[in-house]
Enzyme design. Structure first.
Site, PDB file in Angstrom:
ATOM      1  N   CYS A 170     -16.602 -44.984  25.872  1.00 34.64           N
ATOM      2  CA  CYS A 170     -16.510 -45.870  27.049  1.00 34.64           C
ATOM      3  C   CYS A 170     -16.017 -45.057  28.232  1.00 34.64           C
ATOM      4  O   CYS A 170     -16.768 -44.232  28.748  1.00 34.64           O
ATOM      5  CB  CYS A 170     -15.642 -47.083  26.755  1.00 34.64           C
ATOM      6  SG  CYS A 170     -14.052 -46.716  25.973  1.00 34.64           S
ATOM      7  N   SER A 171     -14.784 -45.269  28.653  1.00 36.46           N
ATOM      8  CA  SER A 171     -14.292 -44.485  29.787  1.00 36.46           C
ATOM      9  C   SER A 171     -12.780 -44.354  29.728  1.00 36.46           C
ATOM     10  O   SER A 171     -12.108 -44.403  30.747  1.00 36.46           O
ATOM     11  CB  SER A 171     -14.717 -45.125  31.099  1.00 36.46           C
ATOM     12  OG  SER A 171     -14.238 -46.463  31.162  1.00 36.46           O
ATOM     13  N   CYS A 172     -12.226 -44.186  28.509  1.00 36.51           N
ATOM     14  CA  CYS A 172     -10.780 -44.045  28.375  1.00 36.51           C
ATOM     15  C   CYS A 172     -10.296 -42.872  29.213  1.00 36.51           C
ATOM     16  O   CYS A 172     -10.890 -41.797  29.202  1.00 36.51           O
ATOM     17  CB  CYS A 172     -10.409 -43.831  26.906  1.00 36.51           C
ATOM     18  SG  CYS A 172     -10.779 -45.268  25.893  1.00 36.51           S
ATOM     19  N   CYS A 188     -14.578 -39.402  27.236  1.00 38.76           N
ATOM     20  CA  CYS A 188     -14.555 -40.523  26.301  1.00 38.76           C
ATOM     21  C   CYS A 188     -16.001 -40.898  26.068  1.00 38.76           C
ATOM     22  O   CYS A 188     -16.627 -41.508  26.928  1.00 38.76           O
ATOM     23  CB  CYS A 188     -13.770 -41.709  26.861  1.00 38.76           C
ATOM     24  SG  CYS A 188     -13.930 -43.194  25.836  1.00 38.76           S
TER      25      CYS A 188
END
Lengths: 102, 225
Positions: free
Chosen positions: B133-135, B130
């Site tokens: 962000c950090s999906c 991602c």
């Protein structure tokens, strides 16, 4: 969940708008202005550009997965020419390439 | 043993009452995350939590319990799906077509966010990132590893995936192609790795133990034993 039919079909060639609006946007910079191909239609989801500001009535938008040749994204890319990056992009960020509109 | 070596467990006899009365008694301060000033979003988060509890929207115990539930989710759930797909071709097809329905067959709830399962083949390797962000498929696999959230992984996975994979010890056939899946919006991803050679006759449970978290993200591949 309402809305018009998806504008693009899988396989359609599209270009990502080269826009740089301020605020919360979920279209990565590295694909703006680039050309790719619709991989699939993911469905309709509330527009995150409105949701991010507390608008719980944000409109539903068609979300696609768009595939890009890695070499078209990165001029110095030295991997396999068939390598791809596939990105989730909302319909309002996509324009058809001429002759490819569905 | 000096009185300041605290390795003795029950022998730790001195009390902390009157701590200040003995100026020679000093525990060296250790830096802690909480020593840094609160950032804007930390203050915001604390304020929102206070308001939610105060207004009775959720209780403190509701939040604690939800954190406990999320922390209990592990990559072993994804490994079970993979192992079943390896031994059952019909399940494999259903998993690729509709992961939520397929997982429900095993009593696994994938949660509210759609998860797309991408299948590795001899010709194609899949990798998840991602960049924004950090999906991550948290409702299936639990919390992502720290490196998944790093700027380095996020920026390089799309730009030089083969070098990133090599740093993880995964060398791809130069003729195979990579599909990097940038999890930018409402989908989450899990990789269905290839079943390693030499695992014929292994039980489904034993196969599941070969499937690591990193192979579900695509930075590694399962190995037989």
């Amino acid at each position: 969940m309402t809305g018009a039919a998806p504008r693009f079909a899988p396989g359609a060639r599209v270009r990502v708008y080269e826009r740089f609006p301020p605020g919360h946007v979920r279209t990565p910079w590295y694909c703006r202005g680039k050309t790719g191909e619709i991989e699939r239609i993911c469905g309709r989801f509330r527009n995150p550009e409105q949701l991010a500001y507390g608008n719980t009535e944000a409109v539903y938008e068609v979300l696609y997965r768009v595939g890009f040749a890695s070499r078209s994204l990165w001029p110095a890319y030295d991997g396999c020419e068939r390598d791809r990056v596939e990105i989730e992009i909302y319909e309002h960020w996509l324009e058809p390439l001429s002759g490819d509109m569905t | 043993m000096s009185r300041h070596e605290h390795t003795g467990g029950p022998a730790h006899a001195h009390g902390h009452d009157g701590y200040d009365a003995d100026p020679t008694h000093r525990h060296p301060p250790r830096p802690d995350l909480e020593d840094t000033p609160l950032a804007y979003h930390q203050v915001m988060q604390m304020a929102v939590v206070s308001l939610l509890v105060e207004k009775g929207v959720v209780s403190a115990d509701d939040m604690r319990a939800q954190i406990e539930r999320m922390d209990a989710l592990t990559p072993a759930r994804g490994a079970r799906l993979v192992a079943r797909a390896w031994v059952d071709g019909g399940f494999r097809e259903r998993l690729l077509a509709d992961s939520k329905a397929a997982a429900a067959e095993l009593g696994i709830d994938l949660g509210p966010i759609p998860i797309l399962v991408m299948e590795n083949t001899p010709e194609t390797h899949n990798l998840v990132v991602c960049t924004l962000c950090s999906c991550y498929p948290r409702f299936l696999l639990g919390l992502p590893p720290d490196w998944y959230k790093s700027r380095s992984y996020r920026s390089r996975a799309v730009r030089e995936p083969r070098r990133v994979l090599a740093e993880f010890g995964t060398d791809l056939d130069p003729d195979s192609r990579i599909r990097v899946h940038d999890s930018t919006a409402d989908m989450r991803y899990m990789i269905l790795p290839m079943r390693p050679a030499g695992t014929e006759g292994m039980s489904e449970e034993a196969l599941a133990r070969l499937v690591t978290r990193d192979s579900l993200i695509g930075v590694a591949v399962p190995r037989a034993g």
